[in-house]
Design a protein around this motif. Structure first.
Motif, short mmCIF file in Angstrom:
data_model
loop_
_atom_site.label_atom_id
_atom_site.label_comp_id
_atom_site.label_asym_id
_atom_site.label_seq_id
_atom_site.Cartn_x
_atom_site.Cartn_y
_atom_site.Cartn_z
N VAL A 94 0.84 -1.20 0.00
CA VAL A 94 0.00 0.00 0.00
C VAL A 94 0.88 1.24 0.00
CG1 VAL A 94 -1.60 1.39 1.38
CG2 VAL A 94 -2.02 -1.05 1.06
N THR A 95 1.91 1.25 0.82
CA THR A 95 2.81 2.39 0.89
C THR A 95 3.44 2.67 -0.48
OG1 THR A 95 3.28 1.99 3.22
CG2 THR A 95 4.89 3.31 2.01
N ASN A 96 3.78 1.61 -1.20
CA ASN A 96 4.38 1.75 -2.52
C ASN A 96 3.36 1.85 -3.65
OD1 ASN A 96 7.09 1.67 -1.68
ND2 ASN A 96 7.10 -0.57 -1.65
N GLY A 97 2.09 1.63 -3.34
CA GLY A 97 1.07 1.77 -4.38
C GLY A 97 1.06 0.65 -5.41
N CYS A 98 1.44 -0.55 -4.99
CA CYS A 98 1.48 -1.68 -5.92
C CYS A 98 0.13 -2.39 -5.95
CB CYS A 98 2.57 -2.66 -5.51
SG CYS A 98 2.68 -4.09 -6.63
#
Lengths: 148, 148, 148, 148, 148, 148
Positions: A94-98
């Motif tokens: 989620v932090t990396n938006g994957c």
């Protein structure tokens, strides 16, 4: 680019290198080496199918083997329980938006017992941590001695 | 910039705006409003001190209040156990490279029972997730229907 | 690595390539080409000194020239006022955790009138946006038609 | 997963936990508690609709309430004007690559007067800051004393 | 936390879990298993010392072994030349702001022939790519058919 | 928003500011100034078309000119070979998750000779670097003196 589309005899790779939409290698079209990894994935996970992450990695068999060995070791039984391991994975994704990883590990978490309330709490924590991480650097916080 | 160093009577803020090293407000120098928040932090956490995150946020009391209310709600008792909540927090903080938050939540996790083996597993998962997140976008993975 | 420490006659670069702590080129030691850029920086900014960003970039004069031309164009007078431009710059730098840029543009913002209250609001917005950005991807939000 | 699709009587959540495409809760289907927040959003923003961010968050009412209270406080009237607040928000969202937030806050910025020229300048600054942030860490820049 | 400081007999880990400054395990204090990895690192790299990355990872021998096997495979001889591999590594590390990795791989790159001019070009490309990546998402660029 | 859709006579911009899907300016509809840049792009790259990055940037001619001058300088002939420059670009774009840039520079890399095996190695390195970057900050690694 037709030569690129055919399977490269040496590496087993198909598809244009670097092309978006590099093709997944289905079980039926896989070499014995790749099928062995697929079999181990399905046996370990007790499923009858292999997802796109593995099927696309299969274009480069050394990476497929390495990543499956790694995932087995890192995500296997250990001091952290299986659901917690997935929650950590989702937090990073989620932090990396994957989007792929959020979908993939979200499904894994659900299979391991994730409830709607737990998911809501996870999302809230990930959001909050991303917020306070920025407060910390914006305000140049000094690490308290008690934390060392 | 001397005017900036004095406490702003309206907002209670001290220190150069935007300066690195914005000053923490110690309990003894805090307004009653800020002390009330400090007291609640210490009571809730059963500690006798307040860390730099809160003491620097105290330069802007509305934000101090909001963030403490948020942390109490999000990190308080819930469907996820307290240690798991800290692990999620650390996972995000490591991904973002926030040294303050890694130290702060690492200490909190230890206080909640984190063992060396669990910590090693957490670090391994965070590294692995950051790796596979990039594989996914580099290879333009399509989300499998089974994940929806 | 002594050869690397001497200035390279062709490129004007000093210091070990890739070494941390690549050396700033002070005015007195600068070539006429580099001094011309320094002079323009100081004239444009009405200062009597040049900061480390420019002095280290000066190890590669083409990049020094290009970046100064770019900064003059992008951060110069325009449809956005100068303080707003610095706030945008700080917002990005906080999100990325760049301490040098936060310090540098924080000082620039203060020189352009940033008050403590404005700074607190900026930090709060940057934190909040980093939070809701993660909510959006975690929850796979679909863009509302009204936004297009 | 049929049990998951029905609204959970205790939390009010619908949809598979962690599933991509968690369902938005429309006004007509919302509990009185959620409708109260929707009403406040529409009254505060002087609109007759609620966007997907709020409608999906509504699956977890405590988070819906908390985030609306936060957004009202942080994005409401203050020392920074409303358009500037949106520009900061967009700067972060572009840096993080959040398409939903770029669309949402882009629309909000337009409603608050953003012109095409201002938007172009914003995008240029965000790009430039992301560039120089990397120069700074690649070259291990030391913070100038004048910035402290 | 004294029990935590002693080496854990089962896992071989020392130091407070999650503590900043987790201690490096020097060769003299290492178990035979860990020494075997150190020996292979030094033989492969033709050096007489082991850096902190390996010495701290050594607190968890399974991770030390896995990461060394991975690095040997991924960074070893292949279709990309050794210097190019380091440049890719530095590009990622600069983008993420990892000072340790920038220093470590910068040194490796220099040892493999990196010149000051090449380094300057690398830094310029990394900055430019970080800039245009944000332009692309800010402007919602559609992928041209010719790229597929 | 119809006024926004017409080209702004002063800036030449079309489309809603900040709207997703800002419109590309096709050659036939471009001003002479913009066509001059397009011509230079096509001449330099020996192609007969211009991609969406340039065509959308063309909404703001100063940025179009600046970015083309920059790309010519940074990505042009130099101490690094053309394919290596593209690999660095892809490494950053994968790390940041920019799908447009991955597609665009992937195509450029293929045109400059990228093989499937090289691409697989690139992806492996980018994943590995993103992994070890997080190990480094999680374990608070101290930079070895030998690296300075």
């Amino acid at each position: 680019m037709t030569a690129m589309n055919a399977a490269n005899p040496m590496t087993g790779m198909t598809g244009s290198p670097g092309a978006i939409g590099t093709q997944p290698i289905e079980y039926a079209a896989a070499t014995p080496e790749v099928r062995a990894v697929y079999d181990d994935i399905m046996a370990t996970r007790r499923t009858d199918w292999v997802n796109n992450y593995w099927k696309v990695l299969a274009n480069h068999p050394p990476t497929l083997r390495r990543m499956w060995d790694t995932v087995k070791q890192v995500m296997g039984p250990g001091a952290l329980d299986p659901l917690t391991k997935e929650l950590i994975y989702i937090a990073v994704s989620v932090t990396n938006g994957c989007r792929y990883c959020i979908a993939s590990h979200g499904a894994a978490a659900r299979a391991k017992g994730l409830t709607p309330e737990q998911h809501a709490e996870l999302v809230a924590i990930v959001g909050l941590a991303n917020e306070t991480n920025r407060h910390a650097v914006a305000l140049d916080l000094q690490i308290d001695p008690q934390f060392r």
